[in-house]
Enzyme design. Structure first.
Site, PDB file in Angstrom:
ATOM      1  N   ASP A   1      10.385 -44.815   7.734  1.00  0.00           N
ATOM      2  CA  ASP A   1      10.442 -43.982   6.532  1.00  0.00           C
ATOM      3  C   ASP A   1      11.774 -44.107   5.809  1.00  0.00           C
ATOM      4  O   ASP A   1      12.761 -43.452   6.169  1.00  0.00           O
ATOM      5  CB  ASP A   1      10.204 -42.508   6.925  1.00  0.00           C
ATOM      6  CG  ASP A   1      10.173 -41.597   5.709  1.00  0.00           C
ATOM      7  OD1 ASP A   1      10.073 -40.376   5.891  1.00  0.00           O
ATOM      8  OD2 ASP A   1      10.253 -42.123   4.579  1.00  0.00           O
TER       9      ASP A   1
ATOM     10  N   ASP B   1      10.435 -44.604  -1.217  1.00  0.00           N
ATOM     11  CA  ASP B   1      10.138 -43.800  -0.034  1.00  0.00           C
ATOM     12  C   ASP B   1       8.871 -44.283   0.664  1.00  0.00           C
ATOM     13  O   ASP B   1       7.756 -43.990   0.234  1.00  0.00           O
ATOM     14  CB  ASP B   1       9.963 -42.335  -0.487  1.00  0.00           C
ATOM     15  CG  ASP B   1       9.587 -41.425   0.664  1.00  0.00           C
ATOM     16  OD1 ASP B   1       9.153 -40.279   0.399  1.00  0.00           O
ATOM     17  OD2 ASP B   1       9.711 -41.852   1.832  1.00  0.00           O
TER      18      ASP B   1
HETATM   19  O1  LIG Z   1       9.091 -35.568   4.064  1.00  0.00           O
HETATM   20  C1  LIG Z   1       8.123 -36.103   4.528  1.00  0.00           C
HETATM   21  C2  LIG Z   1       6.814 -36.109   3.848  1.00  0.00           C
HETATM   22  C3  LIG Z   1       6.444 -37.105   2.959  1.00  0.00           C
HETATM   23  C4  LIG Z   1       5.233 -37.008   2.320  1.00  0.00           C
HETATM   24  C5  LIG Z   1       4.429 -35.913   2.579  1.00  0.00           C
HETATM   25  C6  LIG Z   1       3.178 -35.802   1.886  1.00  0.00           C
HETATM   26  C7  LIG Z   1       2.420 -34.683   1.766  1.00  0.00           C
HETATM   27  C8  LIG Z   1       1.325 -35.042   1.015  1.00  0.00           C
HETATM   28  C9  LIG Z   1       1.468 -36.406   0.723  1.00  0.00           C
HETATM   29  O2  LIG Z   1       2.607 -36.851   1.261  1.00  0.00           O
HETATM   30  N1  LIG Z   1       4.788 -34.933   3.450  1.00  0.00           N
HETATM   31  C10 LIG Z   1       5.952 -35.050   4.100  1.00  0.00           C
HETATM   32  O3  LIG Z   1       6.368 -34.128   5.009  1.00  0.00           O
HETATM   33  N2  LIG Z   1       8.202 -36.736   5.704  1.00  0.00           N
HETATM   34  C11 LIG Z   1       9.494 -36.940   6.327  1.00  0.00           C
HETATM   35  C12 LIG Z   1       9.961 -35.691   7.047  1.00  0.00           C
HETATM   36  C13 LIG Z   1      11.293 -35.512   7.174  1.00  0.00           C
HETATM   37  C14 LIG Z   1      11.757 -34.404   7.848  1.00  0.00           C
HETATM   38  C15 LIG Z   1      10.872 -33.498   8.341  1.00  0.00           C
HETATM   39  C16 LIG Z   1       9.525 -33.731   8.142  1.00  0.00           C
HETATM   40  N3  LIG Z   1       9.080 -34.810   7.472  1.00  0.00           N
HETATM   41  C17 LIG Z   1       6.977 -37.272   6.289  1.00  0.00           C
HETATM   42  C18 LIG Z   1       7.020 -38.711   6.518  1.00  0.00           C
HETATM   43  C19 LIG Z   1       6.914 -37.632   7.649  1.00  0.00           C
END
Ligand SMILES: O=C(c1ccc(-c2ccco2)nc1O)N(Cc1ccccn1)C1CC1
Length: 425
Positions: A314, A130
């Site tokens: 991503d 990821d």
């Molecule tokens: O899921 C995450 C995501 C990955 C890591 C972290 C994080 C928090 C603390 C460290 O890492 N927080 C996220 O939220 N998406 C993708 C996504 C998809 C759909 C909706 C929102 N977002 C992050 C890359 C933008």
């Protein structure tokens, strides 16, 4: 070597075991300054020469010289070439790795999993690589059995090289609302022939239901920047950051595919995996995603709208999330498309004809075929399909997820400053 000697009409006088250095044990033969001869016997212990690499061409070359035989040009070239291979700088960076990225399900590319091995003896798990996060966490012997549904688990107590990072914990919440948390060990960790010793492996003590229901996914391997790592009080490094210094080149590549296995490569760029040139654009590494700027987009055969679109590459997100203006432009070309509050995004009749979607990287153009955008029926067997392009409103960042990434060969270059490269394939 024997053949070489035979060719020279020489007895096969094989050289002494290459790389041994003969050292005396003090009972010399008395004609040096060692102690006087005792029993007329001498024993010499052999020791390996550290970092010695056998060099066949050079061994034959030495034999030619020893017997005064003229050295042919080809042999001189071979000696020069093989010396170069074993030169200090050539020896220093020898590591690369390559592993399959397999869709977790055979129908829709919801996510991709890649085999890894952890510990001694090696325990094999399938992880979701990821680039949108930076924690390496696994289902483990610390995960409540009620939260495990068929996943493989990592048991640190069964690994002789596992070490608890005392007092360290982790907790992460993803954008889709999923979450996990736990404690931390270090252990030997390998991906496709590339090994890191002392990799922080975050063991889940709690996972949310969407992880439990993804039975083929045994955890995540974060390939974002280590600043995003959630281990507290001491943040840990990603597998890539740990491996980088010994890689031939500080890069990894993602070659994801539509409903078939692709690959992640570490330390090298495989020219067979792409066509044309790789176009690089700068990466903004704050707050920790691979953030870059696309040069614009086009819907179907329409003209290209040149406008900067900041977003993240991503691999851990299935779909593409873009500003509403772009989505309106796209879905107005789709008969029956609506932005459904009920299904939480743009849906359309699965029978609808979809245009392709093109995005720009500098002067280069990447086209997502319609099949990638007709993502999946909203529920099993439904005639209504969910779109692969959705709105980024409410996320805070535009996301180029798997629907876009599998239309390209992507190079994540971890030099300072980092950059991201895109090529067609
Ligand atoms: O899921 C995450 C995501 C990955 C890591 C972290 C994080 C928090 C603390 C460290 O890492 N927080 C996220 O939220 N998406 C993708 C996504 C998809 C759909 C909706 C929102 N977002 C992050 C890359 C933008």
């Amino acid at each position: 070597l024997t053949a070489a000697f035979a060719a020279l009409g020489l007895a096969s006088a094989l050289p002494p075991r290459i790389g041994t250095t003969v050292i005396g044990n003090g009972n010399g033969n008395g004609n040096g300054n060692g102690p006087s001869l005792g029993s007329g016997r001498a024993t010499f212990k052999q020791a390996r020469r550290p970092h010695y690499r056998f060099n066949g061409a050079r061994a034959v070359y030495r034999t030619y010289l020893k017997y005064g035989v003229p050295v042919p040009e080809a042999l001189l070239k071979a000696v020069a070439h093989t010396d170069a291979l074993s030169s200090p700088e050539a020896m220093k960076k020898r590591a690369t790795g390559s592993a399959a990225a397999v869709p977790v399900d055979e129908r829709f590319d919801i996510a991709y999993i890649t085999p890894v091995t952890i510990g001694t003896p090696p325990q094999t798990l399938q992880l979701d690589f990821d680039t949108g996060s930076s924690d390496l966490w696994v289902f483990s012997s610390h995960t409540p059995p009620s939260q495990i549904r068929g996943q493989e688990v990592y048991a640190p107590n069964k690994s002789s090289t596992a070490k608890l990072l005392d007092g360290q914990t982790w907790s992460i919440t993803y954008g889709d609302g999923s979450a996990s948390r736990g404690n931390v060990y270090t252990d030997n960790f390998a991906v496709g022939g590339l090994t890191v010793e002392g990799q922080a492996v975050e063991c889940a003590q709690q996972v949310s239901s969407s992880f439990t229901s993804e039975e083929h996914m045994d955890g995540l391997l974060g390939l974002g920047f280590s600043t995003l790592n959630t281990v507290s009080p001491k943040g840990q490094l990603t597998f890539f950051d740990n491996a980088k210094s010994k890689l031939d080149s500080p890069v990894f590549t993602a070659d994801l595919k539509y409903r078939e296995a692709g690959t992640y490569d570490f330390g090298f760029i495989d020219k067979a995996k792409y066509t044309g040139e790789i176009v690089y654009v700068p990466v903004e590494m704050d707050p920790g995603y691979w953030t870059f700027t696309s040069s614009g987009y086009a819907v179907g055969s329409g003209n290209f709208n040149a406008a900067p679109i900041s977003g993240i590459a991503d691999t851990g997100t299935s779909l593409v999330y873009l500003p509403n203006s772009i989505l309106t432009a796209y879905y107005r070309q789709v008969q029956g498309a609506t932005n459904s509050a009920n299904y939480g995004g743009y849906v359309f009749p699965c029978s609808a004809t979809l245009p392709a979607f093109t995005f720009g990287i500098g002067e280069a153009r990447f086209t997502i075929p319609p099949a990638y955008i007709s993502y999946a029926p909203v529920t099993e067997g439904s005639a209504t399909c969910f779109g692969g392009l959705q709105s980024s409103r409410g996320i805070g960042v535009n996301i180029w997820g798997d629907v876009a990434l599998k239309a390209a060969f992507v190079v994540y270059n971890g030099e300072n400053p980092p950059k991201i490269g895109w090529a067609n394939k």
